[in-house]
Design a protein around this motif. Sequence first.
Motif, PDB file in Angstrom:
ATOM      1  N   THR A 189      -0.207 -32.757 -47.479  1.00 16.14           N
ATOM      2  CA  THR A 189      -1.374 -33.437 -46.931  1.00 16.14           C
ATOM      3  C   THR A 189      -2.616 -32.648 -47.345  1.00 16.14           C
ATOM      4  O   THR A 189      -2.512 -31.481 -47.742  1.00 16.14           O
ATOM      5  CB  THR A 189      -1.311 -33.490 -45.401  1.00 16.14           C
ATOM      6  N   LYS A 191      -4.827 -31.276 -45.472  1.00 12.44           N
ATOM      7  CA  LYS A 191      -4.936 -30.081 -44.619  1.00 12.44           C
ATOM      8  C   LYS A 191      -3.962 -29.000 -45.062  1.00 12.44           C
ATOM      9  O   LYS A 191      -4.326 -27.815 -45.135  1.00 12.44           O
ATOM     10  CB  LYS A 191      -4.705 -30.458 -43.164  1.00 12.44           C
ATOM     11  N   TYR A 192      -2.738 -29.382 -45.340  1.00 10.41           N
ATOM     12  CA  TYR A 192      -1.769 -28.409 -45.840  1.00 10.41           C
ATOM     13  C   TYR A 192      -2.232 -27.840 -47.183  1.00 10.41           C
ATOM     14  O   TYR A 192      -2.122 -26.630 -47.432  1.00 10.41           O
ATOM     15  CB  TYR A 192      -0.399 -29.048 -45.999  1.00 10.41           C
ATOM     16  N   ASN A 194      -5.201 -27.422 -48.370  1.00  9.37           N
ATOM     17  CA  ASN A 194      -6.291 -26.477 -48.191  1.00  9.37           C
ATOM     18  C   ASN A 194      -5.761 -25.088 -47.850  1.00  9.37           C
ATOM     19  O   ASN A 194      -6.130 -24.089 -48.472  1.00  9.37           O
ATOM     20  CB  ASN A 194      -7.214 -26.980 -47.080  1.00  9.37           C
ATOM     21  N   VAL A 195      -4.861 -25.032 -46.883  1.00  4.25           N
ATOM     22  CA  VAL A 195      -4.316 -23.735 -46.452  1.00  4.25           C
ATOM     23  C   VAL A 195      -3.409 -23.142 -47.525  1.00  4.25           C
ATOM     24  O   VAL A 195      -3.500 -21.946 -47.837  1.00  4.25           O
ATOM     25  CB  VAL A 195      -3.553 -23.892 -45.118  1.00  4.25           C
ATOM     26  N   ASP A 224      -9.187 -37.038 -43.371  1.00  2.00           N
ATOM     27  CA  ASP A 224      -9.148 -35.566 -43.407  1.00  2.00           C
ATOM     28  C   ASP A 224      -9.875 -35.050 -44.643  1.00  2.00           C
ATOM     29  O   ASP A 224     -10.608 -34.052 -44.569  1.00  2.00           O
ATOM     30  CB  ASP A 224      -7.700 -35.074 -43.425  1.00  2.00           C
ATOM     31  N   ASP A 227     -13.691 -35.411 -44.160  1.00  2.00           N
ATOM     32  CA  ASP A 227     -14.302 -34.483 -43.207  1.00  2.00           C
ATOM     33  C   ASP A 227     -14.200 -33.023 -43.641  1.00  2.00           C
ATOM     34  O   ASP A 227     -14.759 -32.148 -42.982  1.00  2.00           O
ATOM     35  CB  ASP A 227     -13.635 -34.646 -41.839  1.00  2.00           C
ATOM     36  N   MET A 228     -13.515 -32.765 -44.728  1.00  2.00           N
ATOM     37  CA  MET A 228     -13.273 -31.386 -45.155  1.00  2.00           C
ATOM     38  C   MET A 228     -14.506 -30.813 -45.847  1.00  2.00           C
ATOM     39  O   MET A 228     -15.247 -31.515 -46.527  1.00  2.00           O
ATOM     40  CB  MET A 228     -12.068 -31.375 -46.111  1.00  2.00           C
ATOM     41  N   ASN A 232     -13.357 -26.262 -49.480  1.00  2.00           N
ATOM     42  CA  ASN A 232     -11.936 -26.429 -49.200  1.00  2.00           C
ATOM     43  C   ASN A 232     -11.319 -27.502 -50.107  1.00  2.00           C
ATOM     44  O   ASN A 232     -10.182 -27.359 -50.559  1.00  2.00           O
ATOM     45  CB  ASN A 232     -11.728 -26.800 -47.740  1.00  2.00           C
TER      46      ASN A 232
END
Length: 258
Positions: A189, A191-192, A194-195, A224, A227-228, A232
């Motif tokens: 995803t 979010k994943y 990015n990290v 997501d 909004d990032m 990122n």
Amino acid sequence: MSFAISAWLPILIAGCSERGPEVIALFSRAYFLLFVPPVILRLNGDTLLVMDTYPRRVADNILPLSLAGSLPAAFREWHFTGQTVDHETAEETCQLCGQEGLRYHFEIRNRHTDRTLDVGSECILKFEVAVYDAGRQLDPLEARKALADRMRQMRLESCIRALERLASAEQNAILANALVYYRKHKALTPKYANVVFWRLEVNAIDHDPTFFKVRLDKTSFVNDLRDMQLRNVHRFWKALTAAQRKKALELSHTAPTG
């Protein structure tokens, strides 16, 4: 084409050079179809075609390991075994044509001599080395697809190895969950991503970002991404497809510079 014939081609072409560019072009096309384009040289205003060392190099590598004494007959003795190796760095050499800078090796075997060579996938396709699936020899288009599928699988496995190393290095629940998620969905995803890409860089874990996949097939994933923070998004920009990058631009993000 046997190399007895190929060795004479440059002489024949040079002898026909006085008959104009049409004859030279004809021989060039014939030579290309049989093996590789000739080297074109100009000497005192005359156009000459010189025999490349490429066919000779291929012959020197495969004929001693085959029963047939000429090409392309020797290639009909060989087949792709299904064995591949990801060396993780593009520093290997094709044992057939000598091409350097390979990351992946594909093993081919001679059915008579049982000798093997580690080659690049393009040599398998170019020289029509047999590729089988469930005992059936694939046609050229099927063989290309099969090798492409194997390449995608190796890239997936490379991504999973990188995630395994990362999860082991940090013992972090988010990274552990990202590994489980990638194994299941073969993608991250936003979010994943990015990290994961942040921590891969921090831990200096070797990886190719273009091998990874990112999911944008759900509205929540698109939101997501929208909004990032831009920095990122740039962390996993190389993992995005062309269509996904276009979507990111539509969401008011900008492409990385440099």
